[in-house]
Design a protein around this motif. Structure first.
Motif, PDB file in Angstrom:
ATOM      1  N   ILE A   3      39.472  18.109 -11.984  1.00  0.00           N
ATOM      2  CA  ILE A   3      38.471  16.679 -12.819  1.00  0.00           C
ATOM      3  C   ILE A   3      38.848  15.908 -12.905  1.00  0.00           C
ATOM      4  O   ILE A   3      38.503  14.722 -13.090  1.00  0.00           O
ATOM      5  N   GLU A   4      39.555  15.912 -14.117  1.00  0.00           N
ATOM      6  CA  GLU A   4      40.020  14.484 -14.847  1.00  0.00           C
ATOM      7  C   GLU A   4      40.779  13.226 -14.056  1.00  0.00           C
ATOM      8  O   GLU A   4      40.897  12.711 -14.821  1.00  0.00           O
ATOM      9  N   SER A   5      40.970  14.181 -12.807  1.00  0.00           N
ATOM     10  CA  SER A   5      41.980  13.095 -12.347  1.00  0.00           C
ATOM     11  C   SER A   5      40.749  12.025 -11.771  1.00  0.00           C
ATOM     12  O   SER A   5      41.614  10.856 -11.351  1.00  0.00           O
ATOM     13  N   ASP A   6      39.588  12.119 -11.688  1.00  0.00           N
ATOM     14  CA  ASP A   6      38.836  11.214 -11.350  1.00  0.00           C
ATOM     15  C   ASP A   6      37.135  11.377 -12.178  1.00  0.00           C
ATOM     16  O   ASP A   6      36.936  12.071 -12.258  1.00  0.00           O
ATOM     17  N   PRO A   7      37.138  10.719 -13.147  1.00  0.00           N
ATOM     18  CA  PRO A   7      35.358  10.115 -13.800  1.00  0.00           C
ATOM     19  C   PRO A   7      34.118  10.439 -13.259  1.00  0.00           C
ATOM     20  O   PRO A   7      33.097  10.144 -13.818  1.00  0.00           O
ATOM     21  N   ALA A   8      34.316  10.130 -11.298  1.00  0.00           N
ATOM     22  CA  ALA A   8      33.638  10.526 -11.381  1.00  0.00           C
ATOM     23  C   ALA A   8      33.304  11.699 -11.433  1.00  0.00           C
ATOM     24  O   ALA A   8      31.580  12.431 -10.630  1.00  0.00           O
ATOM     25  N   ARG A   9      33.377  12.908 -11.137  1.00  0.00           N
ATOM     26  CA  ARG A   9      33.559  13.614 -11.337  1.00  0.00           C
ATOM     27  C   ARG A   9      33.297  14.412 -12.583  1.00  0.00           C
ATOM     28  O   ARG A   9      34.145  15.235 -13.406  1.00  0.00           O
ATOM     29  N   ARG A  10      31.713  14.277 -12.377  1.00  0.00           N
ATOM     30  CA  ARG A  10      30.680  14.507 -13.811  1.00  0.00           C
ATOM     31  C   ARG A  10      29.926  16.208 -14.194  1.00  0.00           C
ATOM     32  O   ARG A  10      29.499  16.442 -14.693  1.00  0.00           O
ATOM     33  N   PHE A  11      29.481  16.395 -12.825  1.00  0.00           N
ATOM     34  CA  PHE A  11      28.679  17.882 -13.390  1.00  0.00           C
ATOM     35  C   PHE A  11      29.785  18.395 -11.692  1.00  0.00           C
ATOM     36  O   PHE A  11      30.391  18.631 -10.984  1.00  0.00           O
ATOM     37  N   VAL A  12      30.234  19.892 -12.828  1.00  0.00           N
ATOM     38  CA  VAL A  12      30.831  21.033 -12.465  1.00  0.00           C
ATOM     39  C   VAL A  12      30.452  21.876 -11.856  1.00  0.00           C
ATOM     40  O   VAL A  12      30.001  22.862 -12.847  1.00  0.00           O
TER      41      VAL A  12
END
Length: 187
Positions: A3-12
């Motif tokens: 998740i932290e490797s890509d700031p576009a991953r905002r909704f988990v």
């Protein structure tokens, strides 16, 4: 790290905690067993202690601050009153609470987002409207998968693997460019 490797991953969207090792039990399986024990008037306390210990172990190992102890006590006090769906949904609920703390993301309850009709089908329009309200307050969040709520507010679970379905519903309603489904199962 994913998740932290890509700031576009905002909704988990998360599933309930799985097995630590081959000898361990899945939280969801233990919750189903708890309900069966309650239904047949068999002592469920040892099963519930396993669930409770697992969540507290995760909290301790990750040095989290989320005060889940009180919610676990409240859950135990209400076990005999809960529907099967509400009880089983707590695996995802507590896992998402811990993950939200770990990531520093807000927690959003799936019952407040995923709208399901009484027949179990999804109400995408209502889900999208609910999501607009959430997005007005949060630019990112962690949400449990596997359940939503019916028009009367009751929790309804999906079939096993429902967290994957929840993720795809969320991606659709967000008009996401990409939906990624990460799992601990090879292949």
């Amino acid at each position: 790290g994913i998740i932290e490797s890509d700031p576009a991953r905002r909704f988990v969207v998360v599933s309930a905690a799985g097995r630590k090792d081959a000898k361990d039990n899945k939280i969801t399986d233990l919750l189903y067993l708890c309900h069966a024990h309650i239904e047949y008037h068999v002592d469920y306390v040892p099963l519930f202690r396993m669930i409770e210990e697992r969540f507290l172990e995760i909290k301790q190992e990750l040095q989290l601050a989320t005060p889940i102890e009180g919610e676990l006590r409240q859950l135990e006090e209400r076990l005999s009153e809960l529907s099967l769906d509400e009880l089983v949904s707590r695996g995802e609920y507590f896992t998402a609470k811990l993950m939200a703390d770990y990531l520093g993301f807000p927690f959003v309850d799936a019952r407040d987002v995923i709208s399901m009709r009484y027949d179990g089908s999804f109400n995408y329009e209502d889900t999208s409207e609910r999501l607009k309200t959430i997005l007005a307050r949060h630019q990112h969040f962690v949400m449990p998968g596997f359940y939503g709520s019916t028009p009367d507010g009751h929790i309804r679970v999906m079939t096993r693997g429902g967290s994957d379905i929840t993720g795809s519903i969320l991606a659709r309603c967000l008009n996401a460019d990409v939906y990624e489904n990460w799992t601990d199962v090879s292949g």
